[in-house]
Design an enzyme around this catalytic site. Structure first.
Site, mmCIF file in Angstrom:
data_model
loop_
_atom_site.group_PDB
_atom_site.id
_atom_site.type_symbol
_atom_site.label_atom_id
_atom_site.label_comp_id
_atom_site.label_asym_id
_atom_site.label_seq_id
_atom_site.Cartn_x
_atom_site.Cartn_y
_atom_site.Cartn_z
ATOM 1 C CD1 TRP A 65 -9.467 -19.086 3.991
ATOM 2 C CD2 TRP A 65 -9.556 -17.545 2.429
ATOM 3 N NE1 TRP A 65 -10.848 -19.204 3.510
ATOM 4 C CE2 TRP A 65 -10.931 -18.010 2.609
ATOM 5 C CE3 TRP A 65 -9.424 -16.635 1.366
ATOM 6 C CZ2 TRP A 65 -11.760 -17.852 1.518
ATOM 7 C CZ3 TRP A 65 -10.549 -16.135 0.568
ATOM 8 C CH2 TRP A 65 -11.672 -17.096 0.911
ATOM 9 C CG HIS A 73 2.695 4.325 9.842
ATOM 10 N ND1 HIS A 73 3.443 4.868 8.975
ATOM 11 C CD2 HIS A 73 1.191 4.560 9.255
ATOM 12 C CE1 HIS A 73 2.799 5.613 8.085
ATOM 13 N NE2 HIS A 73 1.575 5.369 8.283
ATOM 14 C CG ASP A 79 6.494 6.350 7.427
ATOM 15 O OD1 ASP A 79 6.022 5.361 7.577
ATOM 16 O OD2 ASP A 79 7.384 7.097 8.177
ATOM 17 C CG HIS A 83 2.823 9.043 8.406
ATOM 18 N ND1 HIS A 83 1.622 8.602 9.016
ATOM 19 C CD2 HIS A 83 3.757 8.870 8.939
ATOM 20 C CE1 HIS A 83 2.131 8.172 10.261
ATOM 21 N NE2 HIS A 83 3.391 8.332 10.204
HETATM 22 C C1 23J Z 1 2.646 8.829 14.082
HETATM 23 C C2 23J Z 1 3.078 9.763 14.946
HETATM 24 C C3 23J Z 1 4.626 9.850 15.254
HETATM 25 C C4 23J Z 1 5.539 8.943 14.632
HETATM 26 C C5 23J Z 1 4.969 7.838 13.988
HETATM 27 C C6 23J Z 1 3.609 8.000 13.405
HETATM 28 C C7 23J Z 1 5.809 6.911 13.237
HETATM 29 O O1 23J Z 1 6.862 6.708 13.547
HETATM 30 C C8 23J Z 1 5.441 6.122 11.884
HETATM 31 O O2 23J Z 1 5.525 5.086 12.075
HETATM 32 O O3 23J Z 1 5.195 6.749 11.029
HETATM 33 S S1 23J Z 1 6.898 9.000 15.034
HETATM 34 MN MN MN Z 2 5.443 5.109 9.752
#
Ligand code: 23J
Ligand code: MN
Length: 261
Positions: A65, A73, A79, A83
């Site tokens: 493990w 992300h 998402d 977020h």
């Molecule tokens: C944070 C800021 C901008 C973006 C993103 C995250 C993502 O694409 C995401 O993975 O949520 S564009």
């Molecule tokens: Mn994302």
């Protein structure tokens, strides 16, 4: 047997006899999984790393493990509305609060692969979506809309992220396209690229419009999908089950499509 039991038995029968196919829309998650690079003034997300606890050795003779460390992300991921700041006060906006019922939905696939090959900054527009609707019918409320670009076929990370002196160049939705999809009442919007927004979307108004508008409306996002070329334009069903992280803004996800063979 009740009608609904018969329906479930019929689906299982179709899976067993091959008349229904499961398409895996998730990419492998590992140390080589590409990670989004935001403009340098913002904090960055780390990629996937792991540390071994034991592997059939003195630390654990009978078991293997690992401990994983990963940005929410990363890779093929989900998402949640929380977020984005525009979704921060919505009900059911984090992974632990989204009802499981919302994780199963019909899916529309809009093929923009030719356009994206010709123009790496191709933007899906309301006109493009409305033309698709003339052939395939109006996008039904509660459907996922996935943008096919064949970007997942870019196996080299540099080609996939496609970063130039002025930042990333990859296709995505226009501001007005997302407004139309919200009007249609979609479940969410998904892409094959590293995020749901176009590579140059930090320059749009609003900034990162897909995140801004989709999450403001309580809708979801899916990024880094693959195998969209194996889906019909309509008629498939998506199962997206992100981790149930308390207050989670998103997570790596295994996405399955159930499609007619
Ligand atoms: C944070 C800021 C901008 C973006 C993103 C995250 C993502 O694409 C995401 O993975 O949520 S564009
Ligand atoms: Mn994302």
């Amino acid at each position: 047997m009740s009608n609904s039991s018969r329906t479930i038995a019929e689906v299982l029968g179709c899976l067993a006899d091959g008349s229904i196919t499961i398409v895996d829309l998730s990419r492998p998650l590992g140390e080589n999984t590409p990670v989004i690079g935001l403009p340098p003034e913002f904090a960055q997300s780390p990629g996937f790393t792991r540390e071994q606890i034991s592997k059939y050795d003195e630390r654990g003779p009978g078991w293997y493990w690992n401990i994983i460390h990963v940005g929410e992300h990363t890779g093929t991921h989900f998402d949640a509305p929380a977020h984005w700041v525009t979704g921060k006060d919505l009900p059911e906006n984090t992974l632990d609060k989204i009802p499981a019922r919302k994780m199963i939905a019909p899916v529309c696939v809009i093929d923009a692969s030719k356009e994206s090959a010709a123009d790496h900054d191709f933007l899906l527009t309301p006109e493009f979506v409305e033309t698709w609707e003339l052939t395939h019918g109006r996008i039904a409320a509660g459907s996922w809309v996935l943008m096919r670009t064949d970007w997942s076929k870019r196996t080299d990370t540099d080609d996939f992220l496609n970063i130039k002196e002025d930042g990333a160049h990859s296709p995505g939705p226009s501001v007005d396209c997302i407004r139309l999809l919200v009007e249609r009442g979609v479940a969410g919007f998904g892409t094959e690229t590293v995020g749901t927004d176009a590579g140059q979307a930090h320059l749009f108004d609003p900034m990162f419009p897909c995140h801004h508008l989709i999450h403001q409306a309580g809708k979801f996002g899916l990024a880094s999908l693959c195998n969209l070329d194996q889906l019909p334009a309509t008629g498939a069903m998506l199962i997206t089950a992100p981790m149930k992280i308390v207050d989670g803004s998103g997570s790596p996800v295994r996405v399955f499509a159930i499609t007619p063979s």
